[in-house]
Enzyme design. Sequence first.
Site, PDB file in Angstrom:
ATOM      1  N   CYS A  60       3.755  -7.371  12.960  1.00 53.10           N
ATOM      2  CA  CYS A  60       3.374  -5.958  13.034  1.00 53.10           C
ATOM      3  C   CYS A  60       2.085  -5.766  13.838  1.00 53.10           C
ATOM      4  O   CYS A  60       1.900  -4.740  14.486  1.00 53.10           O
ATOM      5  CB  CYS A  60       3.168  -5.383  11.633  1.00 53.10           C
ATOM      6  N   ASP A  92       2.596  -7.746   4.515  1.00 51.87           N
ATOM      7  CA  ASP A  92       3.259  -7.443   3.253  1.00 51.87           C
ATOM      8  C   ASP A  92       4.513  -8.287   3.052  1.00 51.87           C
ATOM      9  O   ASP A  92       4.820  -8.712   1.941  1.00 51.87           O
ATOM     10  CB  ASP A  92       3.622  -5.953   3.197  1.00 51.87           C
ATOM     11  N   CYS A 133       0.679  -3.027  10.387  1.00 50.57           N
ATOM     12  CA  CYS A 133       1.323  -3.283   9.096  1.00 50.57           C
ATOM     13  C   CYS A 133       0.918  -2.230   8.064  1.00 50.57           C
ATOM     14  O   CYS A 133      -0.065  -1.521   8.218  1.00 50.57           O
ATOM     15  CB  CYS A 133       0.995  -4.693   8.610  1.00 50.57           C
ATOM     16  N   ASP A 134       1.671  -2.199   6.974  1.00 50.23           N
ATOM     17  CA  ASP A 134       1.696  -1.075   6.033  1.00 50.23           C
ATOM     18  C   ASP A 134       0.342  -0.485   5.652  1.00 50.23           C
ATOM     19  O   ASP A 134       0.103   0.706   5.818  1.00 50.23           O
ATOM     20  CB  ASP A 134       2.403  -1.500   4.743  1.00 50.23           C
ATOM     21  N   LYS A 135      -0.566  -1.292   5.104  1.00 55.99           N
ATOM     22  CA  LYS A 135      -1.806  -0.741   4.564  1.00 55.99           C
ATOM     23  C   LYS A 135      -2.849  -0.474   5.627  1.00 55.99           C
ATOM     24  O   LYS A 135      -3.829   0.236   5.377  1.00 55.99           O
ATOM     25  CB  LYS A 135      -2.386  -1.681   3.502  1.00 55.99           C
ATOM     26  N   CYS A 205       8.232  -3.589  10.637  1.00 56.24           N
ATOM     27  CA  CYS A 205       9.620  -3.672  10.154  1.00 56.24           C
ATOM     28  C   CYS A 205      10.428  -2.446  10.578  1.00 56.24           C
ATOM     29  O   CYS A 205       9.950  -1.310  10.513  1.00 56.24           O
ATOM     30  CB  CYS A 205       9.637  -3.839   8.652  1.00 56.24           C
ATOM     31  N   GLU A 455       4.202  -4.738  -4.699  1.00 61.65           N
ATOM     32  CA  GLU A 455       5.525  -4.229  -4.356  1.00 61.65           C
ATOM     33  C   GLU A 455       6.579  -5.167  -4.917  1.00 61.65           C
ATOM     34  O   GLU A 455       6.350  -6.375  -5.059  1.00 61.65           O
ATOM     35  CB  GLU A 455       5.697  -4.128  -2.834  1.00 61.65           C
ATOM     36  N   SER A 481       8.507  -1.623  -2.063  1.00 64.24           N
ATOM     37  CA  SER A 481       8.458  -1.658  -0.599  1.00 64.24           C
ATOM     38  C   SER A 481       9.200  -0.456  -0.039  1.00 64.24           C
ATOM     39  O   SER A 481      10.100   0.101  -0.675  1.00 64.24           O
ATOM     40  CB  SER A 481       9.112  -2.954  -0.106  1.00 64.24           C
TER      41      SER A 481
END
Length: 565
Positions: A60, A92, A133-135, A205, A455, A481
């Site tokens: 990511c 993640d 990435c996510d966070k 993702c 998650e 997730s």
Amino acid sequence: MKTARKIKTDRKMKHRSWQVTEGPERAPHRAMFHAMGLTDEQIARPHVGVASSWNEVTPCNFHLNHLAKKGKEGITAAGGTPFEFGTIAVSDAIAMGHAGMKASLVSREVIADSVELMALAEQFDGLLTIAGCDKSLPGMLLALARLNIPGVFLYGGSILPGEYDSKPVTIQDVFEAVGAHARGKMSLEELSRLEHSACPGAGSCAGLYTANTMAAAIEAMGMALPGTATVPAVDERRQEASFRSGEAVLDMLAKGIRPSDILTPKAFHNAVTVVVASGGSTNAVLHLLAIAQEAGVRLTLEDMDRISRRTPHIADMRPGGRFVMADLDKAGGVPVLMKMLLQAGLLYGDALTVTGKTVRENLRGWKLNGNREVIRALSSPISPTGTLVVLKGNLAPEGAVVKTAGVGKLRLKGPARVFDSEEAAMKVILKGKIKAGDVVVIRYEGPKGGPGMREMLAVTGALYGEGLGDQVALLTDGRFSGATHGLMAGHVAPEAAVGGPIAALKEGDIVTVDAERRVLSVDLPAKEIKKRLARWKPPAPRYKSGALAKYARLVSSASQGAVCR
């Protein structure tokens, strides 16, 4: 790429950096700049921090250094001087299913704090923030809201889907394949082939999981340039978006536009609307609540539920649907989705954005194409209401969150299978001891109890892989997730670690998870719940020192965004 537009800079644009560049007493400061090769002219320009979460631990973020370079070129071309610096970002997917996932949500706060501290110490006039990435996405927005200096967010872009047996696949398929392999439905050789096919290169993702959900939400709230959320990571347009984002920071400086001018109640309404219209991740609830608090905007779970009730679900995105972010990009991206929602009166068109224009003005140039597979017409939605549902009841007085996209069964009543950790649940699931009709309960995984609110993709993926995805329900004070789908209620609050009712549950208690009536309850009288909780004792902290212990002491309820105070 269009020709760069150099913005005429003036002293007003150095609204902070003058403190480190001007006057005889700042000669030592200027000497430090000269040591890095900067000229007097470069030092005299507005200083723009370029905060990137580039690293080599996740695809990511693997390519973000190239985007930062292009963003710096845009800043320079527009008349500013860029200063690149980095911050952390965990993977993640790699952290999933073990103790490492406890670090994920905590990293959001560390990212925000680190960017804030750098911008404060160096007195940057503006910021270009780049994340993948996510966070790292909400972490950057928390920093921008907190600092309130002109800034633009740039997303790193989505990974392209892989191919397995002539079908597109994503990381979601690999997690679900673990459960299929455990039940003998997939050979080890097939699992290996899928593992080697699912992730073909750089980018976040591929489905509308958390990173892509937040990218869409940030564009909808006006903190990123229109059309930049959906461009794939490896697409050349991503480089152009980086350059233009760098220019945009200088434009904001020239116009005096700050995040507080953009992050208004209308902006958050627009962001929530896009999330629920597209089937976005439940993590968006936590992150939008947190960003709103930093921006001084009142936003509640009830607000989100109300918006979801009036917004049709029209984007057919994975994990609940068929398409990935690259498909949404081909269909016109977030601007086309927003234009359709705006025409239906579901968005605030007068909300300001980082372009200096309103949402309505930004969308005028976007044409609605004829592709109604990815984005359905509002007259024939996937469902008449949005995909985030807030549940309440005697198990979740403060609320819990369910994503309904692609969920066939919206109500289940059954015996509780109670586990005090994700690992304990996973062992039982992989042994095939969870049966249709069960309600899996995973507690002590909340913000304080985990700590870090892990998650549960490994768990939900295994359940789906075993063929139980639509046959069981799951509730947890942890998180899910963005790749999770099914009747899965997360963010149960108050959490078990602070004596929430979920701590009173026993094996076999009859639990109802009802996303239609928005209820999460156990068939127990209030007196019995109170009696059980009176005998309950809080567990000893899982971490007594370090970052996780500090986080557990400071973090708030999931119903308030799990922010640190």
